[in-house]
Design a protein around this motif. Structure first.
Motif, PDB file in Angstrom:
ATOM      1  N   GLY A 188      37.622  44.700  79.292  1.00 62.12           N
ATOM      2  CA  GLY A 188      39.246  45.196  78.752  1.00 62.12           C
ATOM      3  C   GLY A 188      40.118  45.299  79.878  1.00 62.12           C
ATOM      4  N   LEU A 189      39.540  46.310  81.134  1.00 66.12           N
ATOM      5  CA  LEU A 189      40.276  46.334  82.188  1.00 66.12           C
ATOM      6  C   LEU A 189      40.852  44.987  82.888  1.00 66.12           C
ATOM      7  N   LYS A 207      47.491  45.707  88.385  1.00 70.02           N
ATOM      8  CA  LYS A 207      48.752  45.818  89.542  1.00 70.02           C
ATOM      9  C   LYS A 207      48.946  47.232  89.750  1.00 70.02           C
ATOM     10  N   GLN A 208      48.791  48.166  88.849  1.00 70.65           N
ATOM     11  CA  GLN A 208      48.879  49.656  89.241  1.00 70.65           C
ATOM     12  C   GLN A 208      47.900  49.849  90.475  1.00 70.65           C
ATOM     13  N   LYS A 250      33.724  47.106  78.410  1.00 70.77           N
ATOM     14  CA  LYS A 250      34.653  48.015  78.686  1.00 70.77           C
ATOM     15  C   LYS A 250      35.493  47.612  79.925  1.00 70.77           C
ATOM     16  N   GLN A 304      41.461  42.493  81.673  1.00 69.89           N
ATOM     17  CA  GLN A 304      42.462  41.635  80.860  1.00 69.89           C
ATOM     18  C   GLN A 304      43.717  42.373  80.977  1.00 69.89           C
ATOM     19  N   ASP A 305      43.878  43.695  81.230  1.00 72.61           N
ATOM     20  CA  ASP A 305      45.029  44.376  81.297  1.00 72.61           C
ATOM     21  C   ASP A 305      45.777  44.253  82.665  1.00 72.61           C
ATOM     22  N   VAL A 306      46.722  43.305  82.771  1.00 69.26           N
ATOM     23  CA  VAL A 306      47.040  42.853  84.116  1.00 69.26           C
ATOM     24  C   VAL A 306      48.122  44.021  84.706  1.00 69.26           C
ATOM     25  N   GLU A 307      48.814  44.744  83.794  1.00 66.28           N
ATOM     26  CA  GLU A 307      49.543  45.999  84.295  1.00 66.28           C
ATOM     27  C   GLU A 307      48.778  46.860  85.004  1.00 66.28           C
ATOM     28  N   THR A 308      47.643  47.242  84.355  1.00 65.28           N
ATOM     29  CA  THR A 308      46.623  48.341  84.967  1.00 65.28           C
ATOM     30  C   THR A 308      46.080  47.911  86.263  1.00 65.28           C
ATOM     31  N   LYS A 328      42.406  56.911  82.332  1.00 67.84           N
ATOM     32  CA  LYS A 328      42.960  56.347  80.716  1.00 67.84           C
ATOM     33  C   LYS A 328      42.068  55.482  80.156  1.00 67.84           C
ATOM     34  N   LEU A 329      41.272  54.792  80.977  1.00 69.79           N
ATOM     35  CA  LEU A 329      40.557  53.579  80.307  1.00 69.79           C
ATOM     36  C   LEU A 329      39.134  53.955  79.572  1.00 69.79           C
TER      37      LEU A 329
END
Length: 152
Positions: A120-121, A129-130, A117, A123-127, A146-147
Motif C-alpha cells: 500500500g505504501l 515523495k514526502q 501493508k 503504491q502511494d506516490v505522494e507518501t 499515518k500508515l
C-alpha cells in the motif's frame, strides 16, 4: 514496529550489503534481532532478492525467517543516491533503489500481513515523495506513523 531510532534519511552506503549490515546492526544493538539476523538476510538476498521497481521509485524489502528475530520491527532508510539491488521479479535484472525497508517479523503470519501493508505504501506516490524529501527521522516518523505499519 515503527521505531524512530530505526529511521534513517539520506544515507550514502557503499553498496547494498553494507546498508543491510548497518540497518541490521542497529536492530541488533537495540535487541530486536539475534546476531544471526544480518548474515541470514544477506544469504537470503543471494537466492531471493527483494528489489522492486515501482515506476518512478526503486524499493527493496530485505528480510529473513522469524527464527532470527526477537521482536518485530522495521528499519527504514532513504538514500542520498540510488544503489543497485537485484530484482525480486527477475533476479538477473537490477533495480535502482532509493528506499530500503529492512523487515524483522517475529509473528509467523506477520510477514505476509506486513508485506501487504508495505505494498500500500509503495503504491502511494505522494507518501513516497514526502519520504524522499524528508530531512529528519522525526519527519519520516510523522509520515510513516499515518500508515499503521503494525502487525496485528
Amino acid at each position: 514496529m515503527l521505531k524512530k531510532e530505526l529511521l534513517f534519511y539520506k544515507l550514502a552506503p557503499d553498496d547494498y550489503e553494507s546498508l543491510v549490515r548497518f540497518l541490521g546492526g542497529k536492530m541488533e544493538e537495540l535487541g530486536y534481532v539475534k546476531a544471526s539476523y544480518v548474515p541470514a538476510v544477506i544469504e537470503r538476498e543471494k537466492g531471493f532478492p527483494t528489489g522492486l521497481n515501482m515506476g518512478d521509485y526503486g524499493i527493496a524489502i530485505p528480510h529473513t525467517d522469524r527464527e532470527h528475530v526477537h521482536q518485530s520491527v522495521l528499519a527504514i532508510a532513504t538514500l542520498a543516491k540510488p544503489i543497485q539491488v537485484h530484482s525480486m521479479i527477475d533476479p538477473s535484472q537490477v533495480v535502482e533503489v532509493s528506499l530500503v525497508i529492512l523487515m524483522a517479523v517475529e509473528d509467523p503470519d506477520g510477514q505476509v500481513k506486513m508485506l501487504s501493508k508495505l505494498m500500500g505504501l509503495f503504491q502511494d506516490v505522494e507518501t513516497l515523495k514526502q519520504l524522499e524529501l524528508s530531512n529528519s527521522s522525526d519527519e519520516m516518523y510523522q509520515i510513516l506513523s499515518k500508515l499503521e505499519l503494525e502487525v496485528v
